[in-house]
Design a protein around this motif. Structure first.
Motif, mmCIF file in Angstrom:
data_model
loop_
_atom_site.group_PDB
_atom_site.id
_atom_site.type_symbol
_atom_site.label_atom_id
_atom_site.label_comp_id
_atom_site.label_asym_id
_atom_site.label_seq_id
_atom_site.Cartn_x
_atom_site.Cartn_y
_atom_site.Cartn_z
ATOM 1 N N TYR A 180 81.220 123.210 70.017
ATOM 2 C CA TYR A 180 81.492 122.207 71.042
ATOM 3 C C TYR A 180 81.409 122.772 72.470
ATOM 4 O O TYR A 180 80.446 123.451 72.795
ATOM 5 C CB TYR A 180 82.783 121.466 70.713
ATOM 6 C CG TYR A 180 82.642 120.803 69.365
ATOM 7 C CD1 TYR A 180 81.643 119.850 69.155
ATOM 8 C CD2 TYR A 180 83.408 121.195 68.274
ATOM 9 C CE1 TYR A 180 81.442 119.283 67.903
ATOM 10 C CE2 TYR A 180 83.195 120.628 67.009
ATOM 11 C CZ TYR A 180 82.214 119.674 66.844
ATOM 12 O OH TYR A 180 81.981 119.129 65.614
ATOM 13 N N TYR A 235 85.822 114.942 67.431
ATOM 14 C CA TYR A 235 84.372 115.109 67.405
ATOM 15 C C TYR A 235 83.681 114.019 66.597
ATOM 16 O O TYR A 235 82.471 113.822 66.701
ATOM 17 C CB TYR A 235 83.990 116.483 66.870
ATOM 18 C CG TYR A 235 84.610 116.851 65.547
ATOM 19 C CD1 TYR A 235 84.011 116.484 64.353
ATOM 20 C CD2 TYR A 235 85.800 117.575 65.488
ATOM 21 C CE1 TYR A 235 84.571 116.808 63.134
ATOM 22 C CE2 TYR A 235 86.376 117.919 64.279
ATOM 23 C CZ TYR A 235 85.758 117.536 63.108
ATOM 24 O OH TYR A 235 86.326 117.861 61.897
ATOM 25 N N PHE A 269 81.203 111.288 68.155
ATOM 26 C CA PHE A 269 79.756 111.409 68.370
ATOM 27 C C PHE A 269 79.032 112.073 67.203
ATOM 28 O O PHE A 269 77.809 112.168 67.214
ATOM 29 C CB PHE A 269 79.464 112.182 69.665
ATOM 30 C CG PHE A 269 80.012 113.589 69.687
ATOM 31 C CD1 PHE A 269 79.250 114.657 69.278
ATOM 32 C CD2 PHE A 269 81.307 113.827 70.116
ATOM 33 C CE1 PHE A 269 79.764 115.942 69.288
ATOM 34 C CE2 PHE A 269 81.829 115.097 70.140
ATOM 35 C CZ PHE A 269 81.056 116.164 69.719
ATOM 36 N N THR A 270 79.778 112.510 66.173
ATOM 37 C CA THR A 270 79.133 113.147 65.021
ATOM 38 C C THR A 270 79.180 112.285 63.766
ATOM 39 O O THR A 270 78.695 112.709 62.716
ATOM 40 C CB THR A 270 79.792 114.501 64.703
ATOM 41 O OG1 THR A 270 81.169 114.289 64.342
ATOM 42 C CG2 THR A 270 79.708 115.446 65.895
ATOM 43 N N LYS A 315 70.362 108.619 70.623
ATOM 44 C CA LYS A 315 71.399 109.531 71.114
ATOM 45 C C LYS A 315 71.782 109.187 72.549
ATOM 46 O O LYS A 315 70.945 108.792 73.361
ATOM 47 C CB LYS A 315 70.927 110.976 71.018
ATOM 48 C CG LYS A 315 70.780 111.466 69.586
ATOM 49 C CD LYS A 315 70.451 112.945 69.530
ATOM 50 C CE LYS A 315 70.378 113.429 68.087
ATOM 51 N NZ LYS A 315 70.101 114.879 67.994
ATOM 52 N N ILE A 317 75.006 113.053 75.209
ATOM 53 C CA ILE A 317 76.249 113.758 75.495
ATOM 54 C C ILE A 317 76.014 115.268 75.489
ATOM 55 O O ILE A 317 75.238 115.781 74.684
ATOM 56 C CB ILE A 317 77.338 113.371 74.450
ATOM 57 C CG1 ILE A 317 78.686 114.006 74.775
ATOM 58 C CG2 ILE A 317 76.900 113.744 73.052
ATOM 59 C CD1 ILE A 317 79.388 113.413 75.938
ATOM 60 N N GLU A 347 75.312 115.829 68.017
ATOM 61 C CA GLU A 347 75.385 114.378 68.154
ATOM 62 C C GLU A 347 74.453 113.708 67.158
ATOM 63 O O GLU A 347 73.315 114.145 66.955
ATOM 64 C CB GLU A 347 75.000 113.934 69.569
ATOM 65 C CG GLU A 347 75.131 112.424 69.736
ATOM 66 C CD GLU A 347 74.621 111.883 71.058
ATOM 67 O OE1 GLU A 347 74.847 110.693 71.334
ATOM 68 O OE2 GLU A 347 73.991 112.648 71.811
ATOM 69 N N SER A 390 77.225 105.510 66.181
ATOM 70 C CA SER A 390 78.390 106.333 66.497
ATOM 71 C C SER A 390 79.287 105.596 67.493
ATOM 72 O O SER A 390 78.813 104.740 68.251
ATOM 73 C CB SER A 390 77.952 107.671 67.102
ATOM 74 O OG SER A 390 77.510 107.486 68.440
#
Length: 681
Positions: free
Chosen positions: A275, A381, A384-385, A494, A497, A502, A529
């Protein structure tokens, strides 16, 4: 007379022969001298500088010492991640230091410190046994030594046999105090030549530090210094998002060793592993302190010199508002309790994103996972994952896609009714199960009309609904149109970010499956997401600009005080695209979102009708399956104030019970809006 002449002739011949030999020898000597002079000239003139450097490199060796990483602050300058110093004992091995000398130094150091032995492997103990118990090993290996001398065993075979014979029964006899020496020796011998190796930096007591410092002259290569560790000012808040930094024992990640070595790292350097720490490694890493170790001809270190003082890394200023972040996390935990007690016992995730819709700043993000026992863990997390079916929240994008493709027009009215297709397929709106109701596009958002979106999708495919009609056999082009329209808002692409891993969402095949195509129009086919949904509602809130999401606001130079240093770089919101809609079309959807939250018939009215500033948005419910049981994902998007929005949000609860009853999940959004504007006041 003739005899004398003959004799003189022989003597002349001998003299001439001798002279020739002398001349040959002289010429050979001259040639050799010439070659020697040329060689010396070559070595001194052509190669002199390189050999001088080689000599210098043997006596003056530069190494790098680790320095603390940069700090991390929130958008208001509040410190989030710092470095805390800790005492450290290190060892620097000389160029010619033998294993016996290392062992002797380890024995001396063991008198002054207590060394943990839990990291010792069986192989480490065998190595120590071989090094310290030569007679016992020789006795064990008598037969093998003879075979080795006779060439019947290779060195590899000899070593393999020796380690097999030194079993655990032997290593278990090593006393505990010697195991401490073995642990120290292990750390000392694992470092590179002339590179400081940490021996102990955890729980070094004042007494240990003082004793070692006082006896450094007795232990060649041993030194005391200050190491560092990451300190999280707000405890677990956002800790997973900050990411992990490797320890000195871990050093460089195995799969990235070559990459980091090429950039000037050492193998035991500490680097960001996940990260923010990983994404901004080049920013957060410090400038290493450069030292020169001066050695004698034998390679023994005789002096050290500081060439360049190091400094900690640059600082990051995040877009996060830590006060809002803490409140959002507290609200999430409170509402998890409320919803579980209200019947959502199988709900397993709650994810929230709050951002400034005008520049892409992420103001807060929170994620929680709930296991079957009700235990809650951080899942920030996941914003976005991970990806989910989000239901009717996407209907604003569906309408705007219909407008931009001229399939429908602003203010258009349709009949909401059960749609019956050839083959027995029936699709209907939740709010209207059996009747025929005329509704406008804005009212379709307010009531969350599925039928209005289905008919819009059919118009995109070039056909109008008629009872018992057959669905189009090939919806490839219509699917591309609808997906392209959704992509403009960030759905299915996407967000950009500034963090690794992502996801782009998941999109299924659209060709000969028109039922899935209709479901796509109401958020029941593709998955997205939470961050994509946040970008989508922000795009509508700011009148059509999709702005790249980002978590870092500024990079600052390190300061020697507690204040922020000078700005090195600013990250402004980058516009990724402008949607293909007029302001009139956007305003129509925003009016519909207003009705969702502020009209009694609106699906979000109960939670949002009385927020401290007027808000607007959309709700969604996606049908899913959990362990073979029917469940729903409940979603909420919104922004506030309704005019000139300053904040936007997205919320998802996964695997809630199928309604009714409708659980008050939107209350979390209400609390976030109120908290945000309380702070602004």
């Amino acid at each position: 007379m003739l005899r004398r002449l003959k004799q003189e002739t022989n003597e002349l011949k001998q003299k001439r022969l001798t002279d020739r030999r002398i001349n040959v020898i002289f010429i050979a000597i001259m040639v050799l001298l010439t070659v020697l002079v040329l060689r010396l000239g070559y070595l001194q003139i052509a190669k002199g500088e390189s050999y001088k450097k080689a000599v210098d490199s043997n006596e003056n060796i530069e190494v790098n010492e680790s320095v603390p990483r940069g700090r991390i602050y929130d958008r208001n300058g509040k410190l989030l991640v710092d470095n805390t110093s800790k005492k450290s004992i290190t060892y620097t091995r000389g160029r010619m230091t033998s294993t016996r000398e290392i062992l002797e130094t380890a024995r001396k150091l063991a008198k002054y410190i207590d060394m943990p032995t839990n990291a010792l492997t069986e192989r480490d103990k065998q190595d120590y046994y071989i090094l310290t118990r030569k007679d016992a090993v020789d006795k064990l290996m008598t037969k093998e030594y003879k075979m080795f001398e006779e060439g019947l065993l290779s060195p590899e075979q000899f070593d393999e046999t020796m380690y097999k014979k030194i079993t655990k029964a032997y290593t278990d006899r090593i006393p505990d105090r010697e195991l401490e020496i073995a642990a120290i020796y292990r750390e000392m011998s694992s470092g590179s030549q002339l590179s400081p190796q940490t021996i102990k930096n955890e729980k070094v007591t004042e007494r240990e530090y003082a004793l070692v410092s006082q006896n450094l002259s007795k232990m060649s290569g041993v030194s005391t210094s200050m190491d560092w560790d990451r300190k999280y000012i707000y405890g677990k808040t956002l800790k997973t998002m900050f990411g992990k930094v490797s320890s000195k024992e871990e050093g460089l990640p195995k799969d990235l060793v070559d990459y980091y070595l090429a950039k000037g790292y050492s193998r035991n350097d500490r680097v960001g592993q996940s990260y923010l720490e990983y994404q901004y490694e080049n920013v957060l890493r410090g400038k290493k302190k450069k030292m020169r170790y001066i050695t004698d001809k034998s390679g023994k270190i005789i002096n050290t010199e500081v060439l360049e003082e190091g400094s900690r890394g640059n600082d990051l200023v995040l877009t996060i508002d830590i006060d809002l972040q803490k409140k959002v996390e507290a609200f999430v935990d409170k509402h998890i309790g409320n919803l579980r007690s209200g019947g959502a016992k199988d709900m397993d995730k709650v994810l929230v994103v709050v951002q400034d819709p005008n520049n892409g700043d992420i103001l807060a993000l929170a994620g929680r996972q709930i296991d079957k026992n009700g235990r809650i863990t951080d899942y920030h997390y996941g914003t976005f994952t991970s990806q989910y079916a989000v239901g009717s929240s996407v209907k604003g994008a569906t309408l705007l896609t219909g407008y931009s493709n001229k399939a429908i027009s602003v203010g258009e009215t349709m009949i909401d009714e059960p749609l019956r297709f050839e083959g027995g397929l029936t699709k209907r709106s939740y709010f209207n199960q059996d009747s025929k109701v005329a509704i406008s596009d804005k009212e379709a958002l307010m009531h969350s009309s599925n039928v209005f979106m289905f008919k819009t999708a059919l118009k995109l495919a070039g056909t109008n609904y008629t009872p018992n009609m057959s669905l189009p056999s090939d919806i490839t082009q219509a699917g591309l149109k609808l997906r392209k329209g959704l992509n403009q808002f960030g759905l299915g692409v996407k967000t950009g970010i500034d963090l690794p891993n992502e996801v782009a969402g998941q999109t299924g095949v659209l060709k000969n499956n028109p039922g899935n195509y209709l479901d796509l129009a109401i958020g029941q086919y593709d998955t997205y997401s939470p961050l994509q949904l946040s970008q989508y509602i922000s795009t509508i809130a700011n009148n059509g600009y999709r702005i790249q999401s980002h978590l870092v606001k500024e990079i600052r130079e390190p300061s020697k005080t507690d204040r922020l240093g000078p700005v090195k770089k600013v990250f402004n919101g980058k516009v990724l695209n402008r949607i293909n809609n007029s302001q009139r079309e956007i305003d129509q959807v925003k009016d519909g979102f207003d009705m969702v939250f502020n009209r009694e018939e609106g699906t979000g009215y109960t939670s949002f009708n009385n927020t401290k500033v007027k808000s607007a948005g959309k709700t969604g419910t996606a049908e899913v399956v959990q362990n073979g049981e029917a469940r729903v994902n409940s979603t909420y998007i919104g922004y506030a104030p309704e005019k000139n929005p300053k904040m936007s949000f997205f919320i998802i609860y996964t695997n809630q019970p199928v309604p009714p009853p409708w659980l008050p999940g939107g209350d979390l959004g209400r609390d976030i809006i109120n908290a945000y504007f309380d702070d602004k006041k």
